[in-house]
Scaffold this active site. Structure first.
Site, mmCIF file in Angstrom:
data_model
loop_
_atom_site.group_PDB
_atom_site.id
_atom_site.type_symbol
_atom_site.label_atom_id
_atom_site.label_comp_id
_atom_site.label_asym_id
_atom_site.label_seq_id
_atom_site.Cartn_x
_atom_site.Cartn_y
_atom_site.Cartn_z
ATOM 1 N N HIS A 182 6.070 -19.707 -8.345
ATOM 2 C CA HIS A 182 5.889 -18.276 -9.614
ATOM 3 C C HIS A 182 5.371 -18.375 -10.581
ATOM 4 O O HIS A 182 5.308 -20.193 -11.323
ATOM 5 C CB HIS A 182 7.451 -18.562 -9.624
ATOM 6 C CG HIS A 182 8.543 -19.291 -10.362
ATOM 7 N ND1 HIS A 182 8.201 -19.734 -11.835
ATOM 8 C CD2 HIS A 182 9.248 -20.240 -9.920
ATOM 9 C CE1 HIS A 182 9.015 -20.949 -11.693
ATOM 10 N NE2 HIS A 182 9.387 -21.711 -10.149
ATOM 11 N N GLU A 219 14.497 -21.305 -4.377
ATOM 12 C CA GLU A 219 14.260 -22.828 -4.774
ATOM 13 C C GLU A 219 15.653 -23.948 -4.152
ATOM 14 O O GLU A 219 16.469 -23.163 -3.642
ATOM 15 C CB GLU A 219 14.181 -22.942 -6.100
ATOM 16 C CG GLU A 219 14.169 -23.803 -6.417
ATOM 17 C CD GLU A 219 12.607 -24.467 -6.384
ATOM 18 O OE1 GLU A 219 12.697 -24.776 -4.937
ATOM 19 O OE2 GLU A 219 12.602 -25.133 -7.694
#
Length: 410
Positions: A131, A244
């Site tokens: 990201h 994550e």
């Protein structure tokens, strides 16, 4: 070599020694001995993955003192006395350890080919993307489900232009994305389209459905951004497996799914099982082994998909712990290209393969038949009748660059 460099080299050697054999500290030698006693007839794959992950961590930590000459994956050679190379020859006892950076006698090594083949139908092209910059990357780690900064959105748009200019990425069929907001916003910025452009391309057709709704900005929390249209022919699928590594800060906690669905109407959230984030706990850090297992499960899931050109928008720690388990047998440049830490909005393309047989139907395969094979048939070694040919000899000659008596015709 300066005293500081010498200390770093010694520290590196002590780390490797501890990992390999230090008694009472879970060293590899101690672990292998226990495995031999407890499970002599079983594979030890899980422990080996842990060992290789720790090898990758040490390599990353001591990159400043390692050189290509020290890397034991080059040319099939090893540094320890009495070890055997993949080719089967033993390294002479008493051989010197290749020098570390700064040590006298350091010489560049010649890289040898490490070729491999696997049927195309058992592979997929995967574009791994971290990201863009999030507010948690600039000091706001307690923001719930951190969003992209203005710079993060700019990174995503820049990557999007690059993606559309490259043949492999311009043909992406599926975008798999972590359900965290910073990954979803990155996917929208990279692969989405401006509604005006989407409508123009439609030639008067109804407006393209939205991938992401427009949003207002909030200082140090959210960046203002217009609506993003869903590109034609590309599916967006949120998957929890590639989120994550669970950490103690709220930036890694997923917001309520109802809010995320409203914000990203063009993303399929059907695989997200719970409305609230039941995995995140305040102060809890997910173990390394748990991330690795999750990563392997995710790669296995990717291989079951019918698509063959897939983008994955995910996170740095998840990528590192997953990919550090692969490529440890490769030469240093290849291994580092696979394993190095991802920067914000960095994309790398890999080929995922499964020698176990998972894949898609091979539409490129053409069966042929006897009529097509006859002209070449006479040149093949006759391995059906004992003593009248040896396929292994032919393969060995080909590998060594030799030619058969038939002149190597193809």
């Amino acid at each position: 070599m300066s005293g500081k460099d010498a200390d770093r080299v010694q520290q590196f050697k002590s780390y490797v020694e501890a990992l390999n054999k230090q008694a009472g500290s879970g060293g590899f030698l101690e672990w292998a001995q226990k495995q031999w006693e407890r499970s002599p007839t079983r594979f030890w794959s899980t422990g080996l993955q842990d060992y290789l992950r720790n090898v990758a961590k040490i390599r990353r930590e001591f990159a400043d003192v390692l050189t290509a000459a020290q890397d034991d994956n080059i040319s099939g050679r090893t540094a320890s006395s009495g070890q055997t190379t993949p080719g089967g020859s033993a390294v002479p006892s008493g051989a010197q350890t290749p020098p570390l950076s700064g040590e006298a006698g350091s010489k560049p090594h010649k890289y040898e080919p490490q070729l491999s083949l696997i049927p195309y139908c058992n592979t997929k092209t995967i574009h791994f993307i971290r990201h863009g910059e999030g507010f948690h990357n600039v000091g706001h780690s307690n923001n719930l489900d951190a969003c992209l900064t203005e710079r993060g959105w700019s990174q995503a748009h820049t990557l999007g232009r690059h993606v559309r200019s490259q043949h492999p990425t311009s043909g992406v069929q599926l975008v798999v994305v972590s359900p965290l907001i910073r990954a979803l916003e990155t996917a929208a910025g990279v692969f989405g389209e401006e509604p005006s452009k989407a409508e123009a391309a439609g030639g008067g057709e109804p407006p393209a459905p939205l991938l992401m709704a427009g949003q207002e900005g909030e200082r140090n929390v959210r960046t203002a951004h217009g609506a993003v249209a869903l590109p034609p022919g590309v599916k967006f699928l949120a998957v929890e497996l590639c989120r994550e590594r669970l950490g103690p800060s709220q930036c890694d906690k997923r917001q309520a799914l109802e809010d995320t669905r409203r914000q990203f109407p063009g993303v399929d959230f059907s695989l997200i099982e719970s409305e609230l984030d039941l995995s995140w706990e305040a102060g809890h850090v997910e173990s390394e082994s748990s991330v690795v297992v999750r990563g392997f499960d995710f790669l296995h899931w990717l291989m079951q998909r019918p698509e063959t050109n897939i983008a994955v928008v995910t996170h740095s720690a998840f990528l590192w712990f997953t990919l550090a388990c692969f490529g440890n047998e490769f030469a240093k440049p290849v291994r580092e290209n696979l394993q190095r830490w991802y920067e914000n909005c960095e994309m790398r393309t890999v080929v995922l393969s499964d020698g176990g047989g998972a894949g898609v139907p091979d539409h490129t395969w053409f069966r042929g038949g006897e009529a097509y094979a006859e002209p070449q048939k006479a040149m093949l070694p006759n391995v059906k009748e004992k003593g009248k040919g040896n396929l292994l000899t032919a393969l060995r000659l080909a590998w060594q660059g030799g030619r058969s008596r038939n002149g190597g015709q193809g």
